[in-house]
Design a protein around this motif. Structure first.
Motif, PDB file in Angstrom:
ATOM      1  N   ARG A 217     -15.076 -29.633 -34.957  1.00 33.00           N
ATOM      2  CA  ARG A 217     -13.638 -29.567 -34.699  1.00 33.00           C
ATOM      3  C   ARG A 217     -13.280 -28.213 -34.104  1.00 33.00           C
ATOM      4  NH1 ARG A 217     -10.079 -30.856 -39.598  1.00 33.00           N
ATOM      5  NH2 ARG A 217      -8.558 -30.839 -37.898  1.00 33.00           N
ATOM      6  N   ASN A 218     -12.426 -28.243 -33.083  1.00 38.35           N
ATOM      7  CA  ASN A 218     -11.999 -27.031 -32.399  1.00 38.35           C
ATOM      8  C   ASN A 218     -10.690 -26.512 -32.989  1.00 38.35           C
ATOM      9  OD1 ASN A 218     -14.124 -27.059 -30.423  1.00 38.35           O
ATOM     10  ND2 ASN A 218     -13.047 -28.750 -29.428  1.00 38.35           N
ATOM     11  N   PHE A 219     -10.516 -25.201 -32.883  1.00 40.57           N
ATOM     12  CA  PHE A 219      -9.257 -24.580 -33.271  1.00 40.57           C
ATOM     13  C   PHE A 219      -8.269 -24.695 -32.117  1.00 40.57           C
ATOM     14  CE2 PHE A 219     -12.183 -22.676 -36.226  1.00 40.57           C
ATOM     15  CZ  PHE A 219     -11.442 -22.476 -37.373  1.00 40.57           C
ATOM     16  N   GLU A 220      -7.016 -24.903 -32.461  1.00 43.08           N
ATOM     17  CA  GLU A 220      -5.939 -24.893 -31.477  1.00 43.08           C
ATOM     18  C   GLU A 220      -5.023 -23.718 -31.794  1.00 43.08           C
ATOM     19  OE1 GLU A 220      -3.922 -28.586 -31.343  1.00 43.08           O
ATOM     20  OE2 GLU A 220      -5.708 -29.759 -30.819  1.00 43.08           O
ATOM     21  N   ASP A 221      -4.970 -22.771 -30.826  1.00 41.82           N
ATOM     22  CA  ASP A 221      -4.197 -21.545 -31.049  1.00 41.82           C
ATOM     23  C   ASP A 221      -4.637 -20.852 -32.334  1.00 41.82           C
ATOM     24  OD1 ASP A 221      -2.752 -22.000 -28.735  1.00 41.82           O
ATOM     25  OD2 ASP A 221      -1.210 -23.159 -29.794  1.00 41.82           O
ATOM     26  N   HIS A 222      -5.970 -20.835 -32.525  1.00 35.99           N
ATOM     27  CA  HIS A 222      -6.567 -20.173 -33.683  1.00 35.99           C
ATOM     28  C   HIS A 222      -6.123 -20.787 -35.012  1.00 35.99           C
ATOM     29  CE1 HIS A 222      -7.133 -17.223 -30.482  1.00 35.99           C
ATOM     30  NE2 HIS A 222      -8.130 -16.737 -31.184  1.00 35.99           N
ATOM     31  N   THR A 223      -5.698 -22.053 -34.967  1.00 31.33           N
ATOM     32  CA  THR A 223      -5.230 -22.721 -36.183  1.00 31.33           C
ATOM     33  C   THR A 223      -5.880 -24.094 -36.266  1.00 31.33           C
ATOM     34  OG1 THR A 223      -3.113 -21.559 -36.075  1.00 31.33           O
ATOM     35  CG2 THR A 223      -3.212 -23.512 -37.473  1.00 31.33           C
ATOM     36  N   LEU A 224      -6.223 -24.476 -37.507  1.00 30.09           N
ATOM     37  CA  LEU A 224      -6.837 -25.786 -37.744  1.00 30.09           C
ATOM     38  C   LEU A 224      -6.389 -26.282 -39.110  1.00 30.09           C
ATOM     39  CD1 LEU A 224     -10.335 -27.010 -36.889  1.00 30.09           C
ATOM     40  CD2 LEU A 224      -9.704 -27.038 -39.305  1.00 30.09           C
ATOM     41  N   ARG A 225      -6.148 -27.593 -39.190  1.00 26.92           N
ATOM     42  CA  ARG A 225      -5.785 -28.210 -40.470  1.00 26.92           C
ATOM     43  C   ARG A 225      -7.031 -28.847 -41.088  1.00 26.92           C
ATOM     44  NH1 ARG A 225      -0.238 -28.685 -41.068  1.00 26.92           N
ATOM     45  NH2 ARG A 225       0.926 -28.106 -39.191  1.00 26.92           N
ATOM     46  N   HIS A 226      -7.169 -28.630 -42.405  1.00 23.01           N
ATOM     47  CA  HIS A 226      -8.365 -29.077 -43.107  1.00 23.01           C
ATOM     48  C   HIS A 226      -7.946 -29.794 -44.384  1.00 23.01           C
ATOM     49  CE1 HIS A 226     -12.662 -28.987 -43.921  1.00 23.01           C
ATOM     50  NE2 HIS A 226     -12.407 -28.628 -45.156  1.00 23.01           N
ATOM     51  N   ALA A 227      -8.761 -30.786 -44.779  1.00 23.53           N
ATOM     52  CA  ALA A 227      -8.433 -31.589 -45.956  1.00 23.53           C
ATOM     53  C   ALA A 227      -8.512 -30.749 -47.230  1.00 23.53           C
ATOM     54  CB  ALA A 227      -9.375 -32.785 -46.054  1.00 23.53           C
ATOM     55  N   THR A 228      -7.483 -30.850 -48.050  1.00 20.05           N
ATOM     56  CA  THR A 228      -7.465 -30.145 -49.326  1.00 20.05           C
ATOM     57  C   THR A 228      -8.570 -30.664 -50.233  1.00 20.05           C
ATOM     58  OG1 THR A 228      -5.079 -29.847 -49.143  1.00 20.05           O
ATOM     59  CG2 THR A 228      -6.048 -29.593 -51.328  1.00 20.05           C
ATOM     60  N   GLY A 229      -9.298 -29.734 -50.847  1.00 23.31           N
ATOM     61  CA  GLY A 229     -10.362 -30.103 -51.767  1.00 23.31           C
ATOM     62  C   GLY A 229     -11.709 -30.329 -51.117  1.00 23.31           C
ATOM     63  N   ALA A 230     -11.762 -30.356 -49.796  1.00 21.93           N
ATOM     64  CA  ALA A 230     -13.041 -30.563 -49.105  1.00 21.93           C
ATOM     65  C   ALA A 230     -13.686 -29.220 -48.793  1.00 21.93           C
ATOM     66  CB  ALA A 230     -12.821 -31.348 -47.810  1.00 21.93           C
ATOM     67  N   ASP A 231     -15.004 -29.226 -48.649  1.00 22.56           N
ATOM     68  CA  ASP A 231     -15.727 -28.013 -48.273  1.00 22.56           C
ATOM     69  C   ASP A 231     -15.388 -27.633 -46.837  1.00 22.56           C
ATOM     70  OD1 ASP A 231     -16.854 -28.138 -50.740  1.00 22.56           O
ATOM     71  OD2 ASP A 231     -18.796 -28.885 -50.063  1.00 22.56           O
ATOM     72  N   LEU A 232     -15.191 -26.314 -46.613  1.00 22.24           N
ATOM     73  CA  LEU A 232     -14.919 -25.793 -45.276  1.00 22.24           C
ATOM     74  C   LEU A 232     -16.179 -25.108 -44.757  1.00 22.24           C
ATOM     75  CD1 LEU A 232     -12.954 -25.073 -42.949  1.00 22.24           C
ATOM     76  CD2 LEU A 232     -12.447 -22.967 -44.198  1.00 22.24           C
ATOM     77  N   THR A 233     -16.755 -25.656 -43.702  1.00 20.93           N
ATOM     78  CA  THR A 233     -17.946 -25.083 -43.078  1.00 20.93           C
ATOM     79  C   THR A 233     -17.552 -24.471 -41.741  1.00 20.93           C
ATOM     80  OG1 THR A 233     -19.394 -26.689 -44.153  1.00 20.93           O
ATOM     81  CG2 THR A 233     -20.273 -25.523 -42.233  1.00 20.93           C
ATOM     82  N   ILE A 234     -17.646 -23.133 -41.663  1.00 21.74           N
ATOM     83  CA  ILE A 234     -17.324 -22.408 -40.437  1.00 21.74           C
ATOM     84  C   ILE A 234     -18.618 -22.222 -39.647  1.00 21.74           C
ATOM     85  CG2 ILE A 234     -16.357 -20.280 -39.486  1.00 21.74           C
ATOM     86  CD1 ILE A 234     -14.863 -19.959 -42.171  1.00 21.74           C
ATOM     87  N   MET A 235     -18.576 -22.556 -38.372  1.00 23.59           N
ATOM     88  CA  MET A 235     -19.753 -22.426 -37.524  1.00 23.59           C
ATOM     89  C   MET A 235     -19.442 -21.470 -36.374  1.00 23.59           C
ATOM     90  SD  MET A 235     -21.980 -25.299 -35.460  1.00 23.59           S
ATOM     91  CE  MET A 235     -20.746 -25.580 -34.193  1.00 23.59           C
ATOM     92  N   ALA A 236     -20.318 -20.480 -36.176  1.00 26.37           N
ATOM     93  CA  ALA A 236     -20.221 -19.543 -35.049  1.00 26.37           C
ATOM     94  C   ALA A 236     -21.378 -19.846 -34.101  1.00 26.37           C
ATOM     95  CB  ALA A 236     -20.276 -18.103 -35.535  1.00 26.37           C
ATOM     96  N   ARG A 237     -21.031 -20.114 -32.846  1.00 23.50           N
ATOM     97  CA  ARG A 237     -22.046 -20.452 -31.852  1.00 23.50           C
ATOM     98  C   ARG A 237     -22.060 -19.384 -30.761  1.00 23.50           C
ATOM     99  NH1 ARG A 237     -21.096 -26.103 -29.322  1.00 23.50           N
ATOM    100  NH2 ARG A 237     -21.847 -26.766 -31.380  1.00 23.50           N
ATOM    101  N   VAL A 238     -23.251 -18.921 -30.396  1.00 20.57           N
ATOM    102  CA  VAL A 238     -23.399 -17.880 -29.381  1.00 20.57           C
ATOM    103  C   VAL A 238     -22.983 -18.445 -28.028  1.00 20.57           C
ATOM    104  CG1 VAL A 238     -25.009 -16.318 -28.248  1.00 20.57           C
ATOM    105  CG2 VAL A 238     -25.242 -16.788 -30.695  1.00 20.57           C
ATOM    106  N   LEU A 239     -22.160 -17.676 -27.310  1.00 21.98           N
ATOM    107  CA  LEU A 239     -21.705 -18.095 -25.993  1.00 21.98           C
ATOM    108  C   LEU A 239     -22.858 -18.049 -24.992  1.00 21.98           C
ATOM    109  CD1 LEU A 239     -18.295 -16.221 -25.838  1.00 21.98           C
ATOM    110  CD2 LEU A 239     -18.622 -18.691 -25.990  1.00 21.98           C
ATOM    111  N   PRO A 240     -22.774 -18.860 -23.944  1.00 20.89           N
ATOM    112  CA  PRO A 240     -23.811 -18.796 -22.913  1.00 20.89           C
ATOM    113  C   PRO A 240     -23.878 -17.395 -22.297  1.00 20.89           C
ATOM    114  CG  PRO A 240     -22.456 -20.767 -22.649  1.00 20.89           C
ATOM    115  CD  PRO A 240     -21.788 -19.924 -23.688  1.00 20.89           C
ATOM    116  N   ASP A 241     -25.085 -16.987 -21.925  1.00 21.81           N
ATOM    117  CA  ASP A 241     -25.343 -15.681 -21.301  1.00 21.81           C
ATOM    118  C   ASP A 241     -25.045 -14.517 -22.250  1.00 21.81           C
ATOM    119  OD1 ASP A 241     -26.015 -17.051 -18.991  1.00 21.81           O
ATOM    120  OD2 ASP A 241     -23.951 -16.982 -18.234  1.00 21.81           O
ATOM    121  N   LYS A 242     -24.954 -14.800 -23.543  1.00 28.38           N
ATOM    122  CA  LYS A 242     -24.756 -13.738 -24.525  1.00 28.38           C
ATOM    123  C   LYS A 242     -25.952 -13.714 -25.473  1.00 28.38           C
ATOM    124  CE  LYS A 242     -20.593 -12.504 -23.203  1.00 28.38           C
ATOM    125  NZ  LYS A 242     -20.293 -11.165 -22.658  1.00 28.38           N
TER     126      LYS A 242
END
Length: 796
Positions: A217-242
Motif C-alpha cells: 500500500r502506498n502513502f498519499e500525501d504521507h498519510t495512510l489509513r490502517h486497520a485498528t488492531g492489525a499489525d503495521l509492517t513498514i517497508m523501506a525499498r531502495v530507489l533505483p540507482d541508489k
C-alpha cells in the motif's frame, strides 16, 4: 561652464566631482560583491551543517526567508553604499569647501570665487571691489593648478572593499571550477527553491505491507489509513540507482505520546521491514538510512476495518417445492443471524449484505470459485466469477449478470450477488468441461451441495478485514419419501382371492406425487406395479388408517390368478414431486405372502384360535385365584374350614388390583387377536355368515363389553377400597362389593369361554371333514397309481 568662473577652477572642481563618483561607485560595487560572496558562503555553510545534522534539506520556507533577508541586505547595502551616494548632486560650493578644508593655503579664495560666480546680485560693484575680486580670482586660479586632488580621498575603505570583493569573487570562481555540484546545489536550494537538492548516495521509498496477502500500500500525501488492531509492517525499498544503506532506523511516536526507535530488518535485496504489532493509536514515523531521511513524518491513522452489519438472502426455491408461495415452507427473505444457512437444493439465492463502511471491492471465495465485486470511482459496479482448479489457479473467468440491485451500491454500503445451490455437478465448470461452458454472463457462483464462503471487504482506504467473514451455505437434499406400512387383518398365508389391506403413513418434505403397489411372483426378476385407488396429489402427508376419511388401500390378489403354493412379494412404492433431481422413490417393507387353499387357511386360523383359548383359560384361572385370595382375606374362614393363614386385606386388595390391571390388558389383546382372525377370514374371502356371527357376536362383542364395564368397574372399586385402606378413610365400597364385581366378571368370562369351546367343536368337525377329504384324495391318487402299474404290466 559658468562664464564668471575661471576655467582653471571649473576644471579642478569637475575633476574632483568625477573622482568622488568613481570612488563611490567602485567602493559600493565592491561592497555589494563582497556581501554576495559572504552570503553565499554563509548560506552554503548553513545548508551543509543542517544536512549533516538532519540528513534533510532546509525547509523551503526557511530558505525563502533566508533569500528574502539576503536580498534585503544586498539591496540595502547597494542603495546605501552606491545608489544613494551616486544620486547625490555635488555642487561647486561643496566641492570648493572640500578643497578649502584639505588645502588651507587657499585661504577661502576658492570658495569666494565660487560664491562670486554663483551670486545673483545685479548691482554693479565698485572699482575697489572689482579690483579685489579680480585679484582673488587670479590668486585662486594660480593656486588650484598646484593642488593634488587625490590627497582629498581616504583610500583605505576602498582598498578593503576591493580586497574583500576580490577575495569573494576568487572564492566563487574557485568553487565553481573545483566543485560545480556545490554551486548547483546552492542554486537549486536558494534560487530554484527545490524540495530536494542534495545528491544522495542512498534513497528509500516507503510502503506499508498490509494483510491479508502481503498487499503493498502506498502513502498519499504521507498519510495512510490502517486497520485498528492489525499489525503495521513498514517497508523501506531502495530507489533505483541508489545504494542500500548499511542500516535503516525507524523512529515513531503514537498519538498517546508513546515513542519508539528500532532498526529495520533486511527483507530481501534492497528491502527493509519493521512490524509494529496490534496498532490501536494513530502513529507518526520517520526513517533514516545512510544519508537519507524522510523529509517529513509519515502518518498512519488507525481506523476500524470494514465489517458486515447485517446479511440476508432472498431465495427463489425450486417450483416443485411450492415454497415461493407466501406462507408455505421457509420464508423467501431470510435474515442470517448465525454463520450458516440451509436451503433446498436447486435454490437460487441473492446474498445481500450491509457494510459498516463504504466498500471499494468485495471478494467471495469458495473451494472452487472466487467472486470479485468492484466499484469504480464513478459508482458503477461490476462482478466476475473465476473458477479455480485444484491448485487454486483460475481456469475460467466469466462476468456475472446484474440482478435487481447493483453489486455494490453507489454509496458503497450495500452488496448484492447471486448464487445457485445445486447437486448437479454438470452446472459447475471444471477444467475438463471448460470448452463446453458458455461464454456469456452467469447468474452467480455455483455452490455444489455445501460451501464455506470466505468474504473479504476492502473499503475506500484499501483496508481489508484481516479475518474473513465466514458463511456456510448448505444445500438440503430432497429426501426420499418416508413410508411406514403394516398389513391389518391379513397373515403370511393368503388365498388366491384375498384382498390385502395396507395401512400406514407416508410423508415427504416437499410433497408426494404418486403411490402404487409393487409386486412380483415367486423368483421373477421383474416387478410389476398397480396404482392405488387414492393418490396423494402432492400432499406432504398421506395416511391410510382404515377410517372412512382415510381408508386403507387394498391389493386384490384375484386378478393375478395365482396357484396354491406360489409366493407373492408385495410392497408399497411412493414417489415425490422432485422434477429436477428426482423423482425419489421409497418402498415399504416387502411382505412375503404364500398362496394357500381355503381349507389350509382355515386350519391355520383354527390353530390360532386354540392358542387364544388357552391364553383365555389361563386368564380366567388367574383371576379366579386372585378372587379366592381376596375372598379369604375379606371373609376369614373358620378354624374348622382350614388352618392356612389368610392374607392381610390391604395386601389382598393390592394383589387383586394388579391382577385386574394385567388381565384387562391381556383380555384386550385376546379380543384384538380374535378381531384379526375375523378380518383375515373376511379379507381372504373365506368367511361365512355363521363364522362372522359367532366370532363377532359370541366372542368379540361380549369381550369388549366386559372390558368397558365389568373390568373397568371392578378395577375402579378395588382402587377406591385400596385408597380407603391405605389412608384409613371411610368409603361406600366394601369388600363385599368388590367380591361381587369379581364374580360378575368371572361369570361373563366363563360364558365367553363356553362359546370358544363351541366354536372349537365346530372347527373340529371342519378339521374332521378336511381329514376325510384328504384321505379320499390320497386314496384316489393311490388307486390311479395302481391302475397305471397294472396297465403297464399288461402292455409288457
Amino acid at each position: 561652464m559658468d562664464p564668471l568662473l575661471p576655467i582653471q577652477i571649473d576644471q579642478i572642481l569637475s575633476r574632483l566631482r568625477s573622482s568622488i563618483r568613481r570612488y563611490v561607485f567602485i567602493r559600493g560595487l565592491a561592497l555589494v560583491l563582497a556581501t554576495l560572496a559572504v552570503l553565499f558562503w554563509l548560506t552554503l555553510s548553513f545548508d551543509t551543517l543542517w544536512f549533516s545534522a538532519t540528513r534533510l534539506e532546509i525547509p523551503r520556507p526557511v530558505r525563502l526567508l533566508i533569500v528574502i533577508a539576503s536580498l534585503a541586505l544586498v539591496i540595502g547595502i547597494a542603495y546605501q553604499a552606491l545608489i544613494w551616494q551616486m544620486l547625490i548632486k555635488l555642487k561647486r560650493r561643496a566641492l570648493a569647501m572640500l578643497l578649502e578644508r584639505r588645502f588651507p593655503e587657499l585661504r577661502d579664495r576658492l570658495i569666494t570665487v565660487v560664491e562670486m560666480s554663483e551670486s545673483n546680485d545685479a548691482r554693479k560693484p565698485s572699482a575697489l571691489t572689482q579690483s579685489m575680486m579680480q585679484r582673488t580670482v587670479a590668486d585662486a586660479s594660480r593656486l588650484v593648478n598646484s593642488l593634488e586632488i587625490d590627497s582629498v580621498f581616504n583610500f583605505r575603505p576602498l582598498r578593503i572593499a576591493v580586497v574583500a570583493a576580490t577575495i569573494g569573487l576568487v572564492s566563487l570562481i574557485t568553487v565553481s571550477v573545483a566543485s560545480p555540484s556545490t554551486v548547483s546545489r546552492w542554486s537549486d536550494a536558494y534560487l530554484g527553491l527545490e524540495d530536494e537538492y542534495w545528491v544522495r548516495r542512498n534513497g528509500l521509498e516507503l510502503f506499508v505491507v498490509a494483510q491479508p496477502g502481503d498487499r503493498i500500500r502506498n502513502f498519499e500525501d504521507h498519510t495512510l489509513r490502517h486497520a485498528t488492531g492489525a499489525d503495521l509492517t513498514i517497508m523501506a525499498r531502495v530507489l533505483p540507482d541508489k545504494l542500500p544503506p548499511e542500516q535503516v532506523v525507524v523512529s515513531y511516536r503514537t498519538s498517546t505520546g508513546a515513542r519508539g526507535r528500532a532498526l529495520m530488518a533486511p527483507a530481501g535485496k534492497g528491502e527493509f521491514r519493521h512490524t509494529i504489532g496490534d496498532l490501536v493509536d494513530d502513529l507518526e514515523f520517520t526513517v533514516t538510512g545512510g544519508d537519507f531521511t524522510t523529509p517529513q513524518p509519515y502518518k498512519v491513522i488507525a481506523v476500524p476495518e470494514p465489517a458486515i452489519s447485517s446479511m440476508k438472502t432472498v431465495c427463489t426455491y425450486p417450483e416443485y417445492t411450492g415454497w415461493n408461495q407466501s406462507g408455505v415452507g421457509d420464508e423467501r427473505e431470510r435474515q442470517i443471524d448465525a454463520t450458516e444457512i440451509t436451503v433446498p437444493m436447486e435454490t437460487e439465492l441473492e446474498l445481500k449484505a450491509t457494510s459498516t463502511k463504504p466498500l471499494k471491492m468485495v471478494r467471495i471465495t469458495g473451494r472452487g470459485f472466487e467472486v470479485k465485486l468492484d466499484r469504480s470511482v464513478e459508482g458503477r459496479s461490476t462482478a466476475v466469477c473465476s473458477y479455480l482448479d485444484d491448485r487454486g489457479i483460475p481456469f475460467l473467468t466469466r462476468p456475472i449478470a446484474e440482478t435487481s440491485a447493483p453489486f455494490i451500491s453507489q454509496d458503497g454500503l450495500n452488496v448484492s450477488v447471486g448464487m445457485l445451490v445445486t447437486q448437479r455437478e454438470t452446472l459447475a465448470p471444471t477444467p475438463e468441461n471448460v470448452e463446453q461452458a458458455s461464454g456469456g454472463p452467469v447468474q452467480g457462483a455455483v455452490i455444489l451441495r455445501e460451501e464455506t464462503l470466505r468474504i473479504l471487504l476492502q473499503d475506500e482506504s484499501d483496508i481489508v478485514n484481516l479475518e474473513p467473514i465466514r458463511l456456510v451455505i448448505r444445500g438440503r437434499r430432497d429426501e426420499s419419501p418416508q413410508v411406514t406400512t403394516r398389513l391389518v387383518g391379513i397373515g403370511k398365508a393368503i388365498t388366491r382371492k384375498a384382498l390385502i389391506p395396507f395401512q400406514g403413513e407416508l410423508s415427504d418434505d416437499y410433497g408426494l406425487a404418486s403411490t402404487q403397489f409393487e409386486y412380483r411372483i415367486d423368483q421373477a426378476e421383474e416387478t410389476e406395479t398397480r396404482p392405488t385407488v387414492r393418490q396423494p396429489a402432492n400432499a406432504l402427508e398421506f395416511a391410510m388408517r382404515g377410517t372412512a376419511e382415510q381408508p386403507a388401500e387394498k391389493f386384490d390378489v384375484l386378478p393375478l390368478e395365482l396357484n396354491v403354493g406360489q409366493v407373492l412379494f408385495l410392497n408399497l412404492l411412493a414417489a415425490d414431486v422432485d422434477t429436477i433431481n428426482g423423482p425419489h422413490l421409497s418402498r415399504s417393507e416387502t411382505y412375503r405372502l404364500k398362496i394357500v387353499s381355503d381349507e389350509e387357511l382355515l386350519s391355520l386360523l383354527h390353530q390360532d384360535e386354540l392358542n387364544l383359548r388357552r391364553r383365555f383359560e389361563q386368564l380366567i384361572d388367574e383371576l379366579t385365584r386372585s378372587r379366592d385370595d381376596f375372598a379369604g382375606a375379606a371373609i376369614p374362614p373358620s378354624d374348622a374350614e382350614g388352618s392356612s393363614e389368610p392374607l392381610p386385606l390391604p395386601d389382598a386388595v393390592q394383589r387383586t388390583l394388579n391382577t385386574l390391571r394385567k388381565d384387562s390388558i391381556e383380555a384386550d389383546a385376546i379380543r384384538l387377536a380374535f378381531d384379526n382372525i375375523l378380518r383375515e377370514l373376511i379379507n381372504n374371502r373365506v368367511e361365512t355368515p355363521q363364522m362372522r356371527s359367532r366370532l363377532q357376536e359370541k366372542i368379540i362383542a361380549p369381550l369388549s363389553g366386559l372390558l368397558e364395564q365389568e373390568f373397568a368397574q371392578a378395577e375402579n372399586n378395588f382402587r377406591l377400597l385400596d385408597f380407603s385402606l391405605q389412608q384409613n378413610t371411610s368409603t361406600d365400597v366394601t369388600p363385599a362389593v368388590c367380591l361381587a364385581d369379581m364374580d360378575r366378571l368371572l361369570t361373563g368370562l366363563r360364558q365367553i369361554l363356553v362359546e370358544m369351546r363351541k366354536l372349537e367343536s365346530f372347527q373340529e368337525v371342519i378339521e374332521l371333514l378336511k381329514g376325510i377329504i384328504d384321505d379320499q384324495k390320497a386314496l384316489r391318487e393311490k388307486t390311479e397309481e395302481e391302475r397305471k402299474k397294472k396297465l403297464i404290466d399288461l402292455l409288457n
